[in-house]
Scaffold this motif. Structure first.
Motif, short mmCIF file in Angstrom:
data_model
loop_
_atom_site.label_atom_id
_atom_site.label_comp_id
_atom_site.label_asym_id
_atom_site.label_seq_id
_atom_site.Cartn_x
_atom_site.Cartn_y
_atom_site.Cartn_z
N TRP A 245 -3.05 5.99 -1.05
CA TRP A 245 -2.92 6.68 -2.49
C TRP A 245 -2.14 5.82 -3.25
O TRP A 245 -0.80 5.62 -2.94
N ASP A 246 -2.62 5.48 -4.47
CA ASP A 246 -1.57 4.68 -5.32
C ASP A 246 -0.79 6.01 -6.09
O ASP A 246 -1.10 6.71 -6.93
N MET B 245 0.85 -1.09 0.11
CA MET B 245 -0.08 -0.05 0.07
C MET B 245 1.00 1.31 -0.04
O MET B 245 1.87 1.39 0.78
N ASP B 246 0.69 2.01 -1.00
CA ASP B 246 1.24 3.48 -0.78
C ASP B 246 0.60 4.44 -0.07
O ASP B 246 -0.50 4.29 0.31
#
Length: 117
Positions: free
Chosen positions: A36-37, A1-2
């Motif tokens: 956030w991607d 996960m960003d």
């Protein structure tokens, strides 16, 4: 996960339950972790795909300072809802610290997580 991070965002506002607190400005420190991607922004080097930490920071300062608030719990919830609804963030962790609120502690605070990864 960003994640996109904001650390110790300083907000001077009217915060507190006591009458004397309602007459002064006090500092809050806000930490955010926002899922956030980051891949599309990194791959293209294009700002339009990034979650702008400056825009988020400015919006939260505006939100927190628009009217007096009694509880830091309320501040944390307001921040989480704002980030998720206005910036389309699926998950957020918000920490709100109030320095000097307890004389024997450097700061007191709350931390919440909202949304899903």
């Amino acid at each position: 996960m960003d994640k996109v991070l904001i650390s110790q965002l300083k907000v001077e506002t009217v915060i507190g339950i006591y009458e004397w607190e309602k007459q002064i400005h006090q500092q809050l420190l806000i930490d955010l972790e926002m899922a956030w991607d980051n891949g599309p922004a990194a791959d293209s080097d294009d700002y339009q795909y990034a979650l702008c930490y400056e825009t988020v920071s400015n919006r939260l300062v505006e939100l927190i300072t628009e009217k007096p608030i009694e509880l830091i719990e309320t501040v944390a919830e307001m921040c989480a809802k704002c980030v998720m609804t206005e910036f389309d963030v699926p998950w957020v962790k918000v920490k709100v610290m109030k320095p000097g609120a307890v004389p024997s502690a450097s700061a007191v605070g709350v931390e919440i997580q909202r949304g899903h990864l």
